[in-house]
Design an enzyme around this catalytic site. Structure first.
Site, PDB file in Angstrom:
ATOM      1  N   ASN A  13       0.864  -1.185   0.000  1.00  0.00           N
ATOM      2  CA  ASN A  13       0.000   0.000   0.000  1.00  0.00           C
ATOM      3  C   ASN A  13       0.898   1.232   0.000  1.00  0.00           C
ATOM      4  OD1 ASN A  13      -1.866   1.994   0.362  1.00  0.00           O
ATOM      5  ND2 ASN A  13      -2.311   1.507   2.502  1.00  0.00           N
ATOM      6  N   TRP A  14       0.983   1.857  -1.167  1.00  0.00           N
ATOM      7  CA  TRP A  14       1.886   3.004  -1.282  1.00  0.00           C
ATOM      8  C   TRP A  14       1.273   4.279  -0.691  1.00  0.00           C
ATOM      9  CZ3 TRP A  14       4.384   2.719  -6.891  1.00  0.00           C
ATOM     10  CH2 TRP A  14       5.267   1.639  -6.931  1.00  0.00           C
ATOM     11  N   LYS A  15       0.050   4.200  -0.244  1.00  0.00           N
ATOM     12  CA  LYS A  15      -0.636   5.367   0.358  1.00  0.00           C
ATOM     13  C   LYS A  15      -0.492   6.580  -0.575  1.00  0.00           C
ATOM     14  CE  LYS A  15       0.395   3.415   4.857  1.00  0.00           C
ATOM     15  NZ  LYS A  15      -0.091   3.461   6.205  1.00  0.00           N
ATOM     16  N   HIS A  99      -9.686   0.679   4.493  1.00  0.00           N
ATOM     17  CA  HIS A  99      -8.441   0.946   5.218  1.00  0.00           C
ATOM     18  C   HIS A  99      -8.728   1.898   6.381  1.00  0.00           C
ATOM     19  CE1 HIS A  99      -4.374   2.257   6.111  1.00  0.00           C
ATOM     20  NE2 HIS A  99      -3.950   1.184   5.454  1.00  0.00           N
ATOM     21  N   GLU A 101      -7.150   4.302   7.544  1.00  0.00           N
ATOM     22  CA  GLU A 101      -6.904   5.734   7.279  1.00  0.00           C
ATOM     23  C   GLU A 101      -8.107   6.362   6.585  1.00  0.00           C
ATOM     24  OE1 GLU A 101      -3.089   5.325   5.367  1.00  0.00           O
ATOM     25  OE2 GLU A 101      -2.156   4.856   7.301  1.00  0.00           O
ATOM     26  N   GLU A 173      -5.655  -5.435  10.488  1.00  0.00           N
ATOM     27  CA  GLU A 173      -4.711  -4.343  10.711  1.00  0.00           C
ATOM     28  C   GLU A 173      -5.093  -3.573  11.974  1.00  0.00           C
ATOM     29  OE1 GLU A 173      -2.637  -3.147   6.840  1.00  0.00           O
ATOM     30  OE2 GLU A 173      -4.432  -1.930   6.975  1.00  0.00           O
ATOM     31  N   GLY A 179       1.697   2.335  10.764  1.00  0.00           N
ATOM     32  CA  GLY A 179       2.598   3.485  10.642  1.00  0.00           C
ATOM     33  C   GLY A 179       3.242   3.913  11.950  1.00  0.00           C
ATOM     34  N   SER A 219       2.953  -1.925  10.425  1.00  0.00           N
ATOM     35  CA  SER A 219       4.399  -1.776  10.627  1.00  0.00           C
ATOM     36  C   SER A 219       5.194  -3.029  10.282  1.00  0.00           C
ATOM     37  CB  SER A 219       4.688  -1.329  12.065  1.00  0.00           C
ATOM     38  OG  SER A 219       4.100  -0.059  12.304  1.00  0.00           O
ATOM     39  N   GLY A 240       2.624  -1.097   4.373  1.00  0.00           N
ATOM     40  CA  GLY A 240       2.542   0.318   4.027  1.00  0.00           C
ATOM     41  C   GLY A 240       3.920   0.921   3.835  1.00  0.00           C
ATOM     42  N   GLY A 241       4.415   1.588   4.872  1.00  0.00           N
ATOM     43  CA  GLY A 241       5.674   2.330   4.775  1.00  0.00           C
ATOM     44  C   GLY A 241       6.822   1.544   4.163  1.00  0.00           C
TER      45      GLY A 241
HETATM   46  C1  PEP Z   1      -1.082  -0.066   5.731  1.00  0.00           C
HETATM   47  O1  PEP Z   1      -0.985   0.974   5.097  1.00  0.00           O
HETATM   48  O2  PEP Z   1      -2.004  -0.850   5.536  1.00  0.00           O
HETATM   49  C2  PEP Z   1      -0.063  -0.342   6.744  1.00  0.00           C
HETATM   50  C3  PEP Z   1      -0.127  -1.464   7.409  1.00  0.00           C
HETATM   51  O3  PEP Z   1       0.910   0.605   6.921  1.00  0.00           O
HETATM   52  P1  PEP Z   1       2.310   0.397   7.706  1.00  0.00           P
HETATM   53  O4  PEP Z   1       2.929  -0.868   7.176  1.00  0.00           O
HETATM   54  O5  PEP Z   1       3.090   1.612   7.358  1.00  0.00           O
HETATM   55  O6  PEP Z   1       1.986   0.287   9.151  1.00  0.00           O
END
Ligand code: PEP
Length: 267
Positions: A13-15, A99, A101, A173, A179, A219, A240-241
């Site tokens: 997930n490049w957000k 998601h 967010e 999640e 994040g 994370s 994500g990150g």
């Molecule tokens: C996500 O965006 O779904 C996520 C899990 O982000 P991160 O890995 O940065 O926590």
């Protein structure tokens, strides 16, 4: 036996990162560094980068799926600035729905998320449905109740058979892990995956939801992934990150590949 049939999936997930100018190159590099048998890879860039990523992957590696990060709950209409499932056809074959967010920033409710799921299925997109509790909910011992409610509301209006046919994936999640650099424990994530499948069974999924892949997200890094892949009920990760870093993605997919091989998934 049934578990061995589930896909092992690493979804990126490049957000709200990358632009149409640089997204293709990042996709190409990630694809080149993550060719591991038995692992289904998906890259979910921002809407405006879908075409660039799709074009890059068509040259570099057609095995990598392209996903959107969201979709509207109607197929068309007076919804300025929105993107429908019909518009995504040809640009994406996967879509992240619900998601945290978007629940937080766009006020998405479980009901709305259920409607988005319906549009995704109608358009032939493979949905990754995100569920997970807030920190206070976990501390109050309510994590299971919250995730059950999210699943009931989002999935309840749909025919389980059509969700299975659409290739539904559930990503657990925990919101407090996204994040933050803090992860759930493997045991807690596995317990939540158990609750996810128990709920799917109650909703009417065949084989108590055993055929639905459950990913962990929050994370995940190349050093944290093993803890989750060691759990038989976890089938991969939504990243994500770390997914923006080719070295990290190479490590995460390599580790997922070890699990895929151990589970008898080779292609
Ligand atoms: C996500 O965006 O779904 C996520 C899990 O982000 P991160 O890995 O940065 O926590």
């Amino acid at each position: 036996m049934i578990r061995a049939m589930r896909d092992v999936i690493v979804a990126a997930n490049w957000k709200m990162h990358t632009t149409p100018v640089d997204a293709g190159e990042l996709a190409r590099v990630v694809a080149g560094r993550t060719r591991v048998p038995g692992v289904t890879r998906v890259i979910c860039p921002p809407f405006v980068c879908l075409a660039a990523v799709g074009a890059a992957l068509a040259e570099a590696d057609r095995e990598v799926g392209v996903g959107a990060q969201n979709v509207h709950h109607e197929m068309q209409g007076a919804y300025t600035g929105e993107v429908s499932a019909a518009m995504l056809v040809g640009l994406a074959s996967w879509v992240i729905i619900g998601h945290s967010e978007r629940r937080r920033d766009a006020g998405e409710t479980d009901d709305l998320i259920g409607r988005k799921l319906g549009r995704a299925i109608e358009a032939g997109l493979r949905p990754i449905l995100c569920v997970g509790e807030q920190l206070e909910e976990r501390e109050l011992g309510q994590a299971g109740t919250v995730v059950r409610r999210q699943l009931d509301s989002a999935l309840g209006a749909h025919d389980p058979a059509s969700l299975v046919a659409a290739g539904l994936v559930v990503a657990y999640e925990p919101v407090w892990a996204i994040g933050t650099g803090r992860t759930a424990s493997g045991a807690d994530a596995a317990a939540m995956a158990g609750i996810v499948r128990e709920t799917l069974g109650e909703i009417g999924f065949p084989d108590r939801g055993e055929m639905i892949p459950v990913l962990y997200g929050g994370s995940v890094t190349s050093s944290a992934i093993d803890e989750f892949m060691a759990e038989p009920s976890i089938d991969g990760a939504l990243v994500g990150g770390a997914s923006l870093k080719p070295d990290e993605m190479a490590g995460i997919v390599a580790r997922a590949g070890v699990t895929a091989a151990a589970r008898g998934r080779t292609g």
